[in-house]
Enzyme design. Structure first.
Site, PDB file in Angstrom:
ATOM      1  N   LYS A   1     -15.105  35.795   7.866  1.00  0.00           N
ATOM      2  CA  LYS A   1     -15.119  36.963   6.966  1.00  0.00           C
ATOM      3  C   LYS A   1     -13.735  37.097   6.338  1.00  0.00           C
ATOM      4  O   LYS A   1     -12.719  36.893   7.027  1.00  0.00           O
ATOM      5  CB  LYS A   1     -15.483  38.213   7.782  1.00  0.00           C
ATOM      6  CG  LYS A   1     -15.666  39.482   6.951  1.00  0.00           C
ATOM      7  CD  LYS A   1     -16.138  40.652   7.827  1.00  0.00           C
ATOM      8  CE  LYS A   1     -16.368  41.924   7.027  1.00  0.00           C
ATOM      9  NZ  LYS A   1     -16.833  43.059   7.864  1.00  0.00           N
ATOM     10  N   SER A  22     -20.909  45.598   6.201  1.00  0.00           N
ATOM     11  CA  SER A  22     -20.048  44.944   5.240  1.00  0.00           C
ATOM     12  C   SER A  22     -19.967  43.432   5.395  1.00  0.00           C
ATOM     13  O   SER A  22     -19.528  42.749   4.469  1.00  0.00           O
ATOM     14  CB  SER A  22     -18.636  45.529   5.339  1.00  0.00           C
ATOM     15  OG  SER A  22     -18.069  45.243   6.610  1.00  0.00           O
ATOM     16  N   SER A  33     -21.327  46.913  10.787  1.00  0.00           N
ATOM     17  CA  SER A  33     -21.156  45.830   9.807  1.00  0.00           C
ATOM     18  C   SER A  33     -21.462  44.425  10.279  1.00  0.00           C
ATOM     19  O   SER A  33     -21.526  43.517   9.451  1.00  0.00           O
ATOM     20  CB  SER A  33     -19.747  45.859   9.239  1.00  0.00           C
ATOM     21  OG  SER A  33     -19.678  46.813   8.223  1.00  0.00           O
TER      22      SER A  33
HETATM   23  N1  GLN Z   1     -21.366  50.962   6.692  1.00  0.00           N
HETATM   24  C1  GLN Z   1     -20.335  51.583   7.457  1.00  0.00           C
HETATM   25  C2  GLN Z   1     -19.245  52.069   6.537  1.00  0.00           C
HETATM   26  O1  GLN Z   1     -19.423  51.981   5.377  1.00  0.00           O
HETATM   27  C3  GLN Z   1     -19.792  50.643   8.494  1.00  0.00           C
HETATM   28  C4  GLN Z   1     -18.939  49.591   7.927  1.00  0.00           C
HETATM   29  C5  GLN Z   1     -18.371  48.688   8.968  1.00  0.00           C
HETATM   30  O2  GLN Z   1     -18.878  48.588  10.078  1.00  0.00           O
HETATM   31  N2  GLN Z   1     -17.274  48.050   8.608  1.00  0.00           N
HETATM   32  O3  GLN Z   1     -18.225  52.521   6.947  1.00  0.00           O
END
Ligand code: GLN
Length: 484
Positions: free
Chosen positions: A76, A151, A175
């Site tokens: 990532k 994400s 995410s």
């Molecule tokens: N969707 C969640 C957010 O927008 C979690 C994102 C994540 O786990 N990095 O914060």
């Protein structure tokens, strides 16, 4: 070759069915041929990958087989990689070449892994659809009109499309697990502190945790074995012995107590999603597990608490991007204030700005007690709920996501609706527990995932549960038609 799991590829390398170079070239060629349709990679590191592959072939010839020798992995783009752009999905870091390598990447390379490149992601890991990336959205290989989740959307989509056989991700509120569910792959968020955060660009430091995404629980176990462990450079990385994740995979499930929290099956939950998770638990019952009803009453407060705590920490973490030290700088600043203002307004996207504003507000004098302190109190209640449940059961299960992959743009203008994508995953981060999402079937042709949550440091247990499930099912082996 691309239809094989890491575990199978590892055996193939050892048997000299193919070389690490052939394997790496195969995936690099696939990325080149097919990623135009998905946009799952931000950067492909072809030259470096081939050098690492040659080194792996030499190691194999010399009989030096490590955990990941010769296996290509996609990282990532939140993990710093020396000499390679690390963008975090943001214009702010579009030109940032990290001067050092994240511990996770280094540990995996130390075990012989090859880096294929850096995967696309929501900007600074803020999002559930991969639509906030400066590099454009990622498309879901099961239906390219739909999002891959986020994400770590690039990681999950590249795996599902077999452009990479293994990937890393990070999970602050879901995410790793939510994109794993939406793409039909397996993803594990470890216990907070199990894996080093050093060199991982910070979003919300008390919640962020790195973990593997793979085609099977066994592959996740293999990658976690290489990633986990103490790191002097991260003071929150715990000095607990690393279990033998691979060794524990096959254990039978006789007498396993699965807690089914009623809050994971609310009345307004889509019936097909609920049935899917129930069917997965039914399969485990056949293998000797027992289902136990439990309740986590405070969990309904997890999304609101998270959307105070995560932005608060983000507003502090992101203050380092000031146009001076690294990353984007505006052109022709008039003075210092103009430099800060324009660099940040031009460098950050809308969702990141929204979080900085919310977080700064929640932390400001006069509001701190009303928001941040209260959210921390709620966090404690959630942790206590889980602790109570784990006195009675070994794992907890339910759906990973309240819906399958949604259409691109469907929630783009509705942040609160987007935030609900993590309604079943966020509490786990607030409590710091490990959890995994495994493919558990399809709804209208789109993958659905079931979540398995464990007590602290029970990664081995949840991997074992998922592995036993995968021995009896083949959902995790399905490949999107267009990417066979
Ligand atoms: N969707 C969640 C957010 O927008 C979690 C994102 C994540 O786990 N990095 O914060």
């Amino acid at each position: 070759m691309h239809n094989k799991t890491l575990t199978e590829l590892k055996a193939g390398l050892q048997a000299k069915d193919f070389s690490a170079r052939e394997l790496t070239e195969h995936f690099l060629d696939r990325i080149q041929a097919r990623d135009g349709e998905l946009n799952s990679f931000i950067t492909v590191t072809r030259e470096q990958a081939l050098q690492q592959a040659d080194a792996a072939d030499q190691a194999i010839a010399a009989g030096d087989h490590r955990l990941l020798t010769g296996l290509p992995i996609a990282h990532k783009d939140i993990f710093c990689t020396e000499g390679v752009r690390t963008s975090c999905g943001s214009r702010m870091l579009d030109n940032f070449i990290a001067p050092y390598t994240a511990t996770v990447v280094e540990k995996m390379a130390g075990e012989g892994a090859i880096m294929l490149g850096k995967t696309n992601m929501d900007e600074f890991a803020m999002g559930s659809s991969n639509e906030t990336s400066f590099y454009g959205p990622v498309r879901n290989p099961w239906d390219t009109e739909r999002v891959p989740g986020g994400s770590s959307g690039g990681a999950a989509a590249s795996l599902a499309a077999r452009l990479a056989p293994g990937a890393t991700g990070t999970d602050t509120g879901g995410s790793i697990r939510q994109p794993a569910a939406l793409n039909g792959v397996t993803g594990l968020k470890p216990t907070y502190g199990r894996v080093s955060r050093w060199g991982m660009i910070a979003f919300a430091s008390s919640l962020d945790q790195a973990g593997p995404l793979g085609l099977s629980a066994a592959d996740c176990a293999l990658m976690l074995q290489a990633m986990a462990g103490h790191d002097d450079k991260d003071s929150t990385c715990l000095n607990e012995p690393v279990d033998d994740y691979l060794g524990g995979l096959d254990q039978n499930l006789d007498g396993l107590r699965i807690g089914v929290p009623e809050e994971f099956f609310p009345d307004n939950l889509d019936g097909a999603i609920a049935d899917n998770a129930r069917a997965a638990m039914g399969e485990l019952e056949k293998q000797g597990a027992k289902l136990v009803k439990v309740s986590l009453p405070s969990i309904k407060l997890s999304v609101p608490a998270y959307y105070v705590i995560a932005p608060a920490e983000a507003s502090s973490n992101l203050s380092r991007f000031d146009g001076v030290r690294f990353g984007y700088r505006c052109e022709d600043p008039k003075d210092l204030e103009d430099l800060y203002k324009r660099s940040r307004s031009e460098g950050f996207g809308a969702e990141v700005k929204r979080r900085i504003l919310v977080g700064t507000y929640a932390l400001s004098a006069g509001y701190y007690d009303a928001y941040y302190k209260r959210a921390q109190q709620v966090r404690r209640l959630i942790r206590d709920d889980f602790a109570r449940a784990f006195k009675e059961v070994d794992v907890l299960m339910g759906p990973t996501s309240p819906e399958t992959a949604f259409k691109l743009g469907a929630k783009a203008d509705d942040p609160v609706n987007m935030y609900m994508a993590d309604v079943f995953t966020i509490a786990v981060n607030l409590a710091g527990l490990p959890a995994l999402s495994m493919p558990s079937g399809f709804i209208d042709g789109l993958p659905a995932g079931t979540q398995v949550i464990g007590n602290y440091f029970q990664e081995g247990r949840i991997l074992n549960v998922a592995h036993r499930y995968q021995l009896a099912t083949d959902w995790h082996q399905r490949i999107p038609g267009a990417f066979q």
